[in-house]
Design a protein around this motif. Structure first.
Motif, PDB file in Angstrom:
ATOM      1  N   ARG A  22      42.365  98.398  24.419  1.00 48.43           N
ATOM      2  CA  ARG A  22      42.161  97.277  25.484  1.00 48.43           C
ATOM      3  C   ARG A  22      42.053  97.949  26.784  1.00 48.43           C
ATOM      4  NH1 ARG A  22      45.090  95.642  21.090  1.00 48.43           N
ATOM      5  NH2 ARG A  22      44.548  93.539  20.145  1.00 48.43           N
ATOM      6  N   ILE A  23      41.169  97.440  27.513  1.00 48.57           N
ATOM      7  CA  ILE A  23      41.076  97.795  28.991  1.00 48.57           C
ATOM      8  C   ILE A  23      41.588  96.839  29.938  1.00 48.57           C
ATOM      9  CG2 ILE A  23      39.553  98.293  30.915  1.00 48.57           C
ATOM     10  CD1 ILE A  23      39.849 100.788  29.078  1.00 48.57           C
ATOM     11  N   PHE A  24      42.672  96.734  30.315  1.00 42.83           N
ATOM     12  CA  PHE A  24      43.437  95.850  31.382  1.00 42.83           C
ATOM     13  C   PHE A  24      43.005  96.166  32.884  1.00 42.83           C
ATOM     14  CE2 PHE A  24      47.131  92.908  32.042  1.00 42.83           C
ATOM     15  CZ  PHE A  24      47.286  93.247  33.393  1.00 42.83           C
ATOM     16  N   ASP A  25      42.103  95.458  33.318  1.00 40.86           N
ATOM     17  CA  ASP A  25      41.707  95.649  34.675  1.00 40.86           C
ATOM     18  C   ASP A  25      42.704  94.937  35.820  1.00 40.86           C
ATOM     19  OD1 ASP A  25      39.592  96.614  36.695  1.00 40.86           O
ATOM     20  OD2 ASP A  25      40.048  94.598  37.244  1.00 40.86           O
ATOM     21  N   THR A  26      43.339  95.815  36.831  1.00 40.49           N
ATOM     22  CA  THR A  26      44.054  95.113  37.778  1.00 40.49           C
ATOM     23  C   THR A  26      43.716  95.473  39.077  1.00 40.49           C
ATOM     24  OG1 THR A  26      46.380  94.840  38.513  1.00 40.49           O
ATOM     25  CG2 THR A  26      45.571  97.183  37.600  1.00 40.49           C
ATOM     26  N   THR A  27      42.258  95.649  39.310  1.00 36.47           N
ATOM     27  CA  THR A  27      41.569  95.835  40.417  1.00 36.47           C
ATOM     28  C   THR A  27      41.799  94.663  41.541  1.00 36.47           C
ATOM     29  OG1 THR A  27      39.645  97.012  39.477  1.00 36.47           O
ATOM     30  CG2 THR A  27      39.420  96.019  41.727  1.00 36.47           C
ATOM     31  N   LEU A  28      41.825  93.494  40.806  1.00 37.04           N
ATOM     32  CA  LEU A  28      42.171  92.281  41.846  1.00 37.04           C
ATOM     33  C   LEU A  28      43.535  91.995  42.046  1.00 37.04           C
ATOM     34  CD1 LEU A  28      39.293  89.994  40.518  1.00 37.04           C
ATOM     35  CD2 LEU A  28      39.289  91.603  42.628  1.00 37.04           C
ATOM     36  N   ARG A  29      44.524  92.736  41.384  1.00 35.82           N
ATOM     37  CA  ARG A  29      45.735  92.644  41.737  1.00 35.82           C
ATOM     38  C   ARG A  29      46.291  93.804  42.316  1.00 35.82           C
ATOM     39  NH1 ARG A  29      50.891  94.610  40.830  1.00 35.82           N
ATOM     40  NH2 ARG A  29      50.465  95.047  38.691  1.00 35.82           N
ATOM     41  N   ALA A 236      48.800 109.348  21.822  1.00 30.43           N
ATOM     42  CA  ALA A 236      50.404 109.029  21.333  1.00 30.43           C
ATOM     43  C   ALA A 236      50.479 107.566  20.625  1.00 30.43           C
ATOM     44  CB  ALA A 236      51.399 109.110  22.260  1.00 30.43           C
ATOM     45  N   GLY A 237      49.296 106.788  21.104  1.00 32.07           N
ATOM     46  CA  GLY A 237      49.299 105.353  20.227  1.00 32.07           C
ATOM     47  C   GLY A 237      49.276 104.014  21.114  1.00 32.07           C
ATOM     48  N   ALA A 238      49.169 104.265  22.356  1.00 33.74           N
ATOM     49  CA  ALA A 238      49.358 103.257  23.249  1.00 33.74           C
ATOM     50  C   ALA A 238      47.625 102.602  22.951  1.00 33.74           C
ATOM     51  CB  ALA A 238      49.358 103.538  24.817  1.00 33.74           C
ATOM     52  N   ARG A 239      47.765 101.373  22.967  1.00 33.98           N
ATOM     53  CA  ARG A 239      46.175 100.669  22.708  1.00 33.98           C
ATOM     54  C   ARG A 239      45.829  99.821  23.758  1.00 33.98           C
ATOM     55  NH1 ARG A 239      45.493 104.409  20.476  1.00 33.98           N
ATOM     56  NH2 ARG A 239      45.382 105.056  18.334  1.00 33.98           N
ATOM     57  N   GLN A 240      46.516  99.907  25.201  1.00 38.55           N
ATOM     58  CA  GLN A 240      46.111  99.247  26.279  1.00 38.55           C
ATOM     59  C   GLN A 240      46.327 100.280  27.205  1.00 38.55           C
ATOM     60  OE1 GLN A 240      46.924  94.847  27.086  1.00 38.55           O
ATOM     61  NE2 GLN A 240      48.057  95.945  28.879  1.00 38.55           N
ATOM     62  N   VAL A 241      45.099 100.202  28.271  1.00 39.47           N
ATOM     63  CA  VAL A 241      45.249 101.031  29.349  1.00 39.47           C
ATOM     64  C   VAL A 241      45.049 100.122  30.565  1.00 39.47           C
ATOM     65  CG1 VAL A 241      44.231 102.998  30.913  1.00 39.47           C
ATOM     66  CG2 VAL A 241      44.609 103.149  28.361  1.00 39.47           C
ATOM     67  N   GLU A 242      46.151 100.116  31.675  1.00 36.89           N
ATOM     68  CA  GLU A 242      46.042  99.357  32.680  1.00 36.89           C
ATOM     69  C   GLU A 242      45.255  99.972  34.011  1.00 36.89           C
ATOM     70  OE1 GLU A 242      49.472  96.772  33.552  1.00 36.89           O
ATOM     71  OE2 GLU A 242      49.498  96.278  31.500  1.00 36.89           O
ATOM     72  N   CYS A 243      44.177  99.982  34.654  1.00 38.23           N
ATOM     73  CA  CYS A 243      43.503 100.619  35.386  1.00 38.23           C
ATOM     74  C   CYS A 243      42.755  99.993  36.329  1.00 38.23           C
ATOM     75  CB  CYS A 243      42.586 101.424  34.616  1.00 38.23           C
ATOM     76  SG  CYS A 243      41.554 100.635  33.150  1.00 38.23           S
ATOM     77  N   THR A 244      41.934 100.442  37.477  1.00 36.50           N
ATOM     78  CA  THR A 244      41.300  99.781  38.225  1.00 36.50           C
ATOM     79  C   THR A 244      39.857 100.472  38.628  1.00 36.50           C
ATOM     80  OG1 THR A 244      42.183 101.337  40.248  1.00 36.50           O
ATOM     81  CG2 THR A 244      43.273  98.936  39.711  1.00 36.50           C
ATOM     82  N   ILE A 245      38.848  99.950  39.048  1.00 32.98           N
ATOM     83  CA  ILE A 245      37.651 100.395  39.461  1.00 32.98           C
ATOM     84  C   ILE A 245      37.921 101.463  40.642  1.00 32.98           C
ATOM     85  CG2 ILE A 245      35.388  99.990  40.312  1.00 32.98           C
ATOM     86  CD1 ILE A 245      35.673  99.301  37.437  1.00 32.98           C
ATOM     87  N   ASN A 246      37.193 102.477  40.518  1.00 28.97           N
ATOM     88  CA  ASN A 246      37.453 103.813  41.787  1.00 28.97           C
ATOM     89  C   ASN A 246      38.930 104.143  41.759  1.00 28.97           C
ATOM     90  OD1 ASN A 246      34.793 103.382  41.830  1.00 28.97           O
ATOM     91  ND2 ASN A 246      35.150 102.209  43.869  1.00 28.97           N
ATOM     92  N   GLY A 247      39.985 103.456  40.757  1.00 27.43           N
ATOM     93  CA  GLY A 247      41.127 104.095  40.980  1.00 27.43           C
ATOM     94  C   GLY A 247      41.930 103.582  42.163  1.00 27.43           C
ATOM     95  N   ILE A 248      41.451 102.128  42.925  1.00 25.94           N
ATOM     96  CA  ILE A 248      42.273 101.909  43.967  1.00 25.94           C
ATOM     97  C   ILE A 248      43.687 101.262  43.458  1.00 25.94           C
ATOM     98  CG2 ILE A 248      39.998 101.251  44.901  1.00 25.94           C
ATOM     99  CD1 ILE A 248      40.679  98.257  44.321  1.00 25.94           C
ATOM    100  N   GLY A 249      44.465 101.240  44.575  1.00 23.90           N
ATOM    101  CA  GLY A 249      45.848 100.822  44.075  1.00 23.90           C
ATOM    102  C   GLY A 249      46.853 101.225  45.033  1.00 23.90           C
ATOM    103  N   GLU A 250      48.348 100.777  44.959  1.00 24.74           N
ATOM    104  CA  GLU A 250      49.229 101.271  45.589  1.00 24.74           C
ATOM    105  C   GLU A 250      49.135 102.455  45.938  1.00 24.74           C
ATOM    106  OE1 GLU A 250      50.998  99.762  47.814  1.00 24.74           O
ATOM    107  OE2 GLU A 250      51.134  97.660  46.943  1.00 24.74           O
ATOM    108  N   ARG A 251      49.530 103.039  47.385  1.00 21.38           N
ATOM    109  CA  ARG A 251      49.618 104.814  47.790  1.00 21.38           C
ATOM    110  C   ARG A 251      48.532 105.217  47.344  1.00 21.38           C
ATOM    111  NH1 ARG A 251      53.814 103.025  44.770  1.00 21.38           N
ATOM    112  NH2 ARG A 251      53.311 104.442  43.203  1.00 21.38           N
ATOM    113  N   ALA A 252      48.646 106.122  46.562  1.00 20.76           N
ATOM    114  CA  ALA A 252      47.685 106.883  45.841  1.00 20.76           C
ATOM    115  C   ALA A 252      46.560 106.666  44.929  1.00 20.76           C
ATOM    116  CB  ALA A 252      48.111 108.368  45.234  1.00 20.76           C
TER     117      ALA A 252
END
Length: 551
Positions: A22-29, A236-252
């Motif tokens: 599952r792709i969990f997008d947090t671009t807007l948060r 290793a078995g995780a089935r959700q990745v939390e990520c953002t478009i262009n890798g934006i987010g806090e700090r780096a």
């Protein structure tokens, strides 16, 4: 979407049903809260629609308790989106949870995303809580959220710096309380891929009820390993990745969605998993984000950067011309970009130069190629990038630094309230002719283009327009790239100036000049073929007239 076979690796994922990540997008948060990336409500809604079209599974729309505007944004996104699950972030506070529940009331699929710190550093200095107090607080919050929303995710903030045995206790309690997803964040970008894989495997083995929930990763990029850590979690078995478009987010920033998705796709045989993302929309979505935030993507950014599918090295270009798979593990079309770019510069070789000349309609013999290549190298040593109009001038025996026939003698623009603008240009021609024209447009760029069209008599149907800074600083030069349709053919022009309107004018005029030079060349060919006894000027005029009739 089944991962496509690449030239480097055959994928066997299509032979059996691949597990879904599952792709969990947090671009807007998480992405939007980073300095320089904030968006207003209209921009957030536009981005949300793009993410829905992209195919994200969960869209974290914001932090409803942060502000009334954030609440309104989350509520509106929850109301209009129909595909993805819409999530809202909440601390383990009753007020946050209730506010989040109200914001998500209209969502077709909703999730409350709770978080609470678990590491010793955070327990002591941020929360002032004991281990048991953290567990009790988390469980109470999950039980409350469960009454408002059928999906509840619990994130153990700073999980990768939390004692593994204690993390097992926390997650076991969270699952018993009703959490449907448990998230293992590398909140400060501290961990390594090996550690992430070991931690996910350990938790899946020891957490009670692990088989009832989805394990998720949320990795930050402080040490540049966010994507690698996310992929290690998946392995290793995780089935959700939390990520953002262009890798934006806090700090780096956060793990970059486009990099995670394409890694899972290109290396499908290795990971054996799949996502629901329409990868062909990755590049357009990336560009929309840069437009909404005003923050450009680095040229060397993986997957969506300008150089991601560009090759200047002669060795690389030669290999690409022989077989694409020599230096490309995926195609630009796979991510919604145009064609591979063989950028011509001082590192380029004869093969790439010959191919570009042929594309421009110049089929030269070896003797001529020797001279053209020498002139090209001399010019490439002086310019960062050699453009099509430069090559055309060299092929025609002209000075690429003084290409014509039209040149700008004067340019003025004025912007008006309401968005309209006016522009006036004065152009000179190699034949001594001088013409001035003015026009009104929707903006200064549109007005300048209209004025140049009037002055030269050449109509341009602009299909693509891009401006970027060549260097850093307020006095940086702007590089304008323009693509226009004329006579059923696409023409490209480039212009550089510290004034982006002037750069655009130079780009438009470069296209006009190429069109006129080609018309002149064809007229000369007509003169050579059947011109005995006719005045040269009449024959050239006749040739141009024939070309215009055909067009």
């Amino acid at each position: 979407m089944t991962p496509e076979t690449t030239s480097n690796e055959s994928s066997d994922v299509g032979d059996v049903a691949a597990e879904r990540v599952r792709i969990f997008d947090t671009t807007l948060r998480d992405g939007e809260q980073a300095p320089g990336f904030s968006m207003d409500r209209r921009a957030k809604l536009r981005m949300a629609h793009a993410l829905e079209a992209l195919g994200v599974d969960i869209l974290e729309a914001g932090f409803p308790s942060a502000s009334p505007d954030d609440f309104a944004s989350v509520a509106e996104i929850a109301r209009v989106l129909r595909g993805p699950t819409v999530a809202g972030l909440a601390r383990c506070h009753d007020g946050d949870i209730d506010t989040c529940g109200r914001a998500l009331e209209a969502a077709r699929h909703a999730r409350i995303h709770l978080f609470l710190s678990t590491s010793p550093l955070h327990r002591e200095h941020k929360l002032n809580m004991s281990k048991q107090q953290v567990i009790d607080t988390a469980c109470a919050a999950i039980e409350r959220a469960k009454q408002l929303c059928h999906e509840v995710e619990f994130s153990a903030e700073d999980a990768m710096r939390t004692e593994p045995e204690y993390l097992v206790e926390v997650f076991s309690a969270a699952i018993a309380a009703g959490a449907t997803t448990v998230n293992v964040p590398d909140t400060v970008g501290y961990t390594t891929p090996v550690e992430m894989a070991e931690r996910i495997a350990y938790l899946r083995k020891h957490v009670r009820g692990a088989d009832q929930v989805v394990f998720s990763t949320h990795c930050h990029d402080d040490l540049g390993m966010a994507v690698a850590n996310s992929l290690a979690g998946v392995a290793a078995g995780a089935r959700q990745v939390e990520c953002t478009i262009n890798g934006i987010g806090e700090r780096a920033g956060n793990a970059s969605m486009e990099e995670v998705v394409m890694a899972l796709r290109v290396r499908g045989a290795y990971f054996g998993v799949d996502t629901g993302i329409d990868a062909r929309k990755l590049y357009p979505t990336s560009r929309l984000l840069t437009q909404l935030t005003g923050q450009a993507v680095a040229r060397n950014k993986a997957v969506v950067g300008d150089n991601a599918f560009a090759h200047e090295s002669g060795i690389h270009q030669h290999g690409m011309l022989k077989h694409r798979g020599t230096y490309e593990i995926m195609r630009p079309q796979d991510v919604g970009m145009g064609e591979t770019k063989l950028v011509l510069g001082k590192h380029s070789g004869r093969h790439a130069l010959r191919q570009r000349l042929q594309t421009l309609g110049h089929d030269v013999d070896e003797a001529a190629m020797d001279s053209i290549f020498a002139r090209f190298k001399a010019l490439a040593d002086k310019k960062r990038e050699v453009h099509d109009e430069d090559l055309e001038a060299i092929a025609l025996g002209m000075d690429p630094e003084a290409t014509g026939p039209w040149r700008i003698a004067q340019l003025n623009t004025n912007s008006h309230l309401g968005g309209s603008a006016s522009a006036s240009v004065k152009l000179t021609h190699d034949n001594g002719h001088e013409v001035g024209e003015a026009a009104i447009g929707d903006g200064p760029v549109d007005a300048v283009l209209r004025a140049i069209e009037r002055a030269t008599g050449t109509m341009l149907d602009v299909t693509q327009f891009q401006v970027r800074a060549v260097s850093e600083g307020g006095d940086a030069q702007g590089h304008a790239q323009l693509t226009a349709r004329h006579a059923e053919r696409d023409w490209r022009g480039d212009g550089v100036s510290t004034d982006i309107i002037e750069a655009t004018a130079h780009a438009a005029l470069a296209i006009v000049n190429r069109i006129e030079r080609q018309a002149s060349t064809r007229s000369d060919a007509l003169v050579e073929e059947c011109g005995h006894g006719w005045p040269l000027s009449d024959l050239r005029a006749n040739g141009r007239a024939q070309k215009e009739n055909v067009q």
